[in-house]
Design a protein around this motif. Structure first.
Motif, PDB file in Angstrom:
ATOM      1  N   GLY A 183      13.374  50.880   1.783  1.00  0.00           N
ATOM      2  CA  GLY A 183      12.287  51.353   0.936  1.00  0.00           C
ATOM      3  C   GLY A 183      12.740  51.653  -0.474  1.00  0.00           C
ATOM      4  O   GLY A 183      13.939  51.737  -0.771  1.00  0.00           O
ATOM      5  N   GLU A 184      11.781  51.820  -1.377  1.00  0.00           N
ATOM      6  CA  GLU A 184      12.105  52.140  -2.772  1.00  0.00           C
ATOM      7  C   GLU A 184      12.859  53.459  -2.892  1.00  0.00           C
ATOM      8  O   GLU A 184      13.622  53.656  -3.837  1.00  0.00           O
ATOM      9  N   ASP A 185      12.666  54.336  -1.920  1.00  0.00           N
ATOM     10  CA  ASP A 185      13.365  55.620  -1.944  1.00  0.00           C
ATOM     11  C   ASP A 185      14.722  55.547  -1.251  1.00  0.00           C
ATOM     12  O   ASP A 185      15.396  56.564  -1.086  1.00  0.00           O
ATOM     13  N   GLY A 186      15.116  54.339  -0.819  1.00  0.00           N
ATOM     14  CA  GLY A 186      16.399  54.162  -0.161  1.00  0.00           C
ATOM     15  C   GLY A 186      16.358  54.344   1.338  1.00  0.00           C
ATOM     16  O   GLY A 186      17.381  54.161   2.009  1.00  0.00           O
ATOM     17  N   SER A 187      15.198  54.688   1.899  1.00  0.00           N
ATOM     18  CA  SER A 187      15.088  54.876   3.346  1.00  0.00           C
ATOM     19  C   SER A 187      15.048  53.526   4.059  1.00  0.00           C
ATOM     20  O   SER A 187      14.706  52.493   3.462  1.00  0.00           O
ATOM     21  N   VAL A 188      15.414  53.530   5.338  1.00  0.00           N
ATOM     22  CA  VAL A 188      15.344  52.317   6.152  1.00  0.00           C
ATOM     23  C   VAL A 188      14.503  52.591   7.391  1.00  0.00           C
ATOM     24  O   VAL A 188      14.391  53.726   7.855  1.00  0.00           O
ATOM     25  N   THR A 189      13.886  51.535   7.908  1.00  0.00           N
ATOM     26  CA  THR A 189      13.126  51.622   9.148  1.00  0.00           C
ATOM     27  C   THR A 189      13.516  50.461  10.052  1.00  0.00           C
ATOM     28  O   THR A 189      14.026  49.438   9.595  1.00  0.00           O
ATOM     29  N   PHE A 190      13.284  50.647  11.345  1.00  0.00           N
ATOM     30  CA  PHE A 190      13.557  49.608  12.336  1.00  0.00           C
ATOM     31  C   PHE A 190      12.240  48.917  12.656  1.00  0.00           C
ATOM     32  O   PHE A 190      11.330  49.537  13.228  1.00  0.00           O
ATOM     33  N   GLU A 191      12.149  47.632  12.309  1.00  0.00           N
ATOM     34  CA  GLU A 191      10.913  46.892  12.492  1.00  0.00           C
ATOM     35  C   GLU A 191      11.154  45.656  13.357  1.00  0.00           C
ATOM     36  O   GLU A 191      12.301  45.235  13.571  1.00  0.00           O
ATOM     37  N   ALA A 192      10.073  45.082  13.855  1.00  0.00           N
ATOM     38  CA  ALA A 192      10.174  43.875  14.665  1.00  0.00           C
ATOM     39  C   ALA A 192      10.625  42.692  13.802  1.00  0.00           C
ATOM     40  O   ALA A 192      10.261  42.599  12.633  1.00  0.00           O
ATOM     41  N   PRO A 193      11.424  41.770  14.358  1.00  0.00           N
ATOM     42  CA  PRO A 193      11.834  40.584  13.605  1.00  0.00           C
ATOM     43  C   PRO A 193      10.641  39.740  13.185  1.00  0.00           C
ATOM     44  O   PRO A 193       9.572  39.782  13.815  1.00  0.00           O
ATOM     45  N   VAL A 194      10.827  38.957  12.129  1.00  0.00           N
ATOM     46  CA  VAL A 194       9.791  38.025  11.692  1.00  0.00           C
ATOM     47  C   VAL A 194      10.060  36.617  12.215  1.00  0.00           C
ATOM     48  O   VAL A 194       9.226  35.731  12.060  1.00  0.00           O
ATOM     49  N   ALA A 195      11.224  36.398  12.823  1.00  0.00           N
ATOM     50  CA  ALA A 195      11.608  35.062  13.292  1.00  0.00           C
ATOM     51  C   ALA A 195      10.695  34.594  14.416  1.00  0.00           C
ATOM     52  O   ALA A 195      10.319  35.376  15.293  1.00  0.00           O
ATOM     53  N   GLY A 196      10.350  33.312  14.386  1.00  0.00           N
ATOM     54  CA  GLY A 196       9.520  32.733  15.422  1.00  0.00           C
ATOM     55  C   GLY A 196      10.331  31.981  16.454  1.00  0.00           C
ATOM     56  O   GLY A 196      11.520  31.697  16.253  1.00  0.00           O
ATOM     57  N   PRO A 197       9.725  31.616  17.579  1.00  0.00           N
ATOM     58  CA  PRO A 197      10.422  30.870  18.619  1.00  0.00           C
ATOM     59  C   PRO A 197      10.989  29.556  18.084  1.00  0.00           C
ATOM     60  O   PRO A 197      10.309  28.815  17.374  1.00  0.00           O
ATOM     61  N   GLY A 198      12.248  29.294  18.410  1.00  0.00           N
ATOM     62  CA  GLY A 198      12.897  28.065  17.998  1.00  0.00           C
ATOM     63  C   GLY A 198      13.460  28.080  16.593  1.00  0.00           C
ATOM     64  O   GLY A 198      14.117  27.117  16.182  1.00  0.00           O
ATOM     65  N   SER A 199      13.225  29.142  15.829  1.00  0.00           N
ATOM     66  CA  SER A 199      13.807  29.209  14.487  1.00  0.00           C
ATOM     67  C   SER A 199      15.310  29.432  14.596  1.00  0.00           C
ATOM     68  O   SER A 199      15.819  29.882  15.622  1.00  0.00           O
ATOM     69  N   TYR A 200      16.022  29.111  13.525  1.00  0.00           N
ATOM     70  CA  TYR A 200      17.480  29.141  13.631  1.00  0.00           C
ATOM     71  C   TYR A 200      18.140  29.405  12.289  1.00  0.00           C
ATOM     72  O   TYR A 200      17.524  29.270  11.227  1.00  0.00           O
ATOM     73  N   VAL A 201      19.421  29.759  12.370  1.00  0.00           N
ATOM     74  CA  VAL A 201      20.283  29.944  11.212  1.00  0.00           C
ATOM     75  C   VAL A 201      21.529  29.108  11.440  1.00  0.00           C
ATOM     76  O   VAL A 201      22.148  29.180  12.508  1.00  0.00           O
ATOM     77  N   SER A 202      21.930  28.304  10.439  1.00  0.00           N
ATOM     78  CA  SER A 202      23.148  27.510  10.501  1.00  0.00           C
ATOM     79  C   SER A 202      24.140  28.019   9.477  1.00  0.00           C
ATOM     80  O   SER A 202      23.777  28.278   8.330  1.00  0.00           O
ATOM     81  N   MET A 203      25.409  28.150   9.900  1.00  0.00           N
ATOM     82  CA  MET A 203      26.468  28.657   9.036  1.00  0.00           C
ATOM     83  C   MET A 203      27.688  27.770   9.156  1.00  0.00           C
ATOM     84  O   MET A 203      28.062  27.365  10.255  1.00  0.00           O
ATOM     85  N   CYS A 204      28.329  27.488   8.027  1.00  0.00           N
ATOM     86  CA  CYS A 204      29.527  26.654   7.995  1.00  0.00           C
ATOM     87  C   CYS A 204      30.770  27.542   8.007  1.00  0.00           C
ATOM     88  O   CYS A 204      30.862  28.507   7.242  1.00  0.00           O
ATOM     89  N   ALA A 205      31.729  27.209   8.869  1.00  0.00           N
ATOM     90  CA  ALA A 205      32.979  27.969   8.963  1.00  0.00           C
ATOM     91  C   ALA A 205      33.896  27.610   7.803  1.00  0.00           C
ATOM     92  O   ALA A 205      34.200  26.438   7.576  1.00  0.00           O
ATOM     93  N   GLU A 206      34.349  28.625   7.079  1.00  0.00           N
ATOM     94  CA  GLU A 206      35.236  28.418   5.946  1.00  0.00           C
ATOM     95  C   GLU A 206      36.710  28.493   6.335  1.00  0.00           C
ATOM     96  O   GLU A 206      37.589  28.241   5.512  1.00  0.00           O
ATOM     97  N   MET A 207      36.984  28.865   7.576  1.00  0.00           N
ATOM     98  CA  MET A 207      38.335  28.873   8.144  1.00  0.00           C
ATOM     99  C   MET A 207      38.184  28.734   9.650  1.00  0.00           C
ATOM    100  O   MET A 207      37.066  28.794  10.173  1.00  0.00           O
ATOM    101  N   ASP A 208      39.285  28.514  10.349  1.00  0.00           N
ATOM    102  CA  ASP A 208      39.224  28.497  11.808  1.00  0.00           C
ATOM    103  C   ASP A 208      38.872  29.898  12.296  1.00  0.00           C
ATOM    104  O   ASP A 208      39.522  30.886  11.912  1.00  0.00           O
TER     105      ASP A 208
END
Length: 210
Positions: free
Chosen positions: A149-174
């Motif tokens: 929040g603008e006041d620096g507070s945080v809240t725990f909310e439900a994810p916005v990700a939908g079924p089948g959505s994904y994140v891909s990341m490239c490894a920069e080292m082993d």
């Protein structure tokens, strides 16, 4: 459920449990929110020395933001690049602020007795490859929605990700990468129904097409 594709086999991250895998430099690891709304705690360790691990506090300093976006690189506690986010179909909402859940967290929430937790899941997952984590680093909480929040507070909310959505990341080292399908079922970080589900991951030689 996702299907196998030409470059890599799809593997399960069981609901409420953790897994670990080796990822070579240059390979791409994709984390799939199979059913939607499932948070996946994610850690990376240098394959040659697991005392070097992906650090959220060092990454925030390098990225100058709290939520990684395409092109951002997550760094180690020795300030070396570890994983670069290259593709995100989940809505782009992730968390770098919240520590992995543990038995103390569930005690605070009023749970009595054992409860699956991401801290134990990390230790168990690394144990399957013969390793013991030097500590429990703060994870990259993929798909986790923690608005600031603008006041620096945080809240725990439900994810916005939908079924089948994904994140891909490239490894920069082993790397040795570990995941936990977060077992939190007392607050709605895994959706309003508070029901943890399985997720999936795959490793490709280059950016996948899912």
């Amino acid at each position: 459920m996702p299907t196998n594709a030409s470059n890599g086999q799809v593997h399960v991250i069981p609901a409420r449990k953790g897994v670990a895998t080796r990822v070579a430099q240059g390979q791409v690891i994709t984390v799939i929110n199979t059913h939607g709304t499932q948070v996946v705690d994610t850690w990376a360790f240098c394959a040659d020395d697991i005392a070097e691990f992906m650090s959220m506090e060092h990454s925030r300093g390098a990225m100058l933001k709290v939520n990684p976006k395409n092109g951002d690189t997550l760094c180690s506690n020795r300030r070396r690049p570890m994983l670069t986010l290259i593709q995100d179909t989940s809505g782009g909402v992730h968390d770098t602020l919240i520590a992995a859940c543990d038995r103390y967290r569930y005690q605070q929430l009023g749970h009595v007795g054992h409860h699956d937790n991401c801290t134990d899941n990390l230790a168990t997952a690394l144990g399957t490859v013969g390793l013991t984590p030097p500590e429990t680093p703060s994870p990259l909480n993929l798909f986790m929605n923690i608005p600031v929040g603008e006041d620096g507070s945080v809240t725990f909310e439900a994810p916005v990700a939908g079924p089948g959505s994904y994140v891909s990341m490239c490894a920069e080292m082993d790397l040795i990468v570990a995941f936990s399908a977060c077992p939190q079922d007392l607050i709605p970080v895994n959706g309003q129904g508070c029901v943890p589900t399985e997720a999936h991951y795959r490793i490709d030689a280059k950016a996948p097409r899912l």
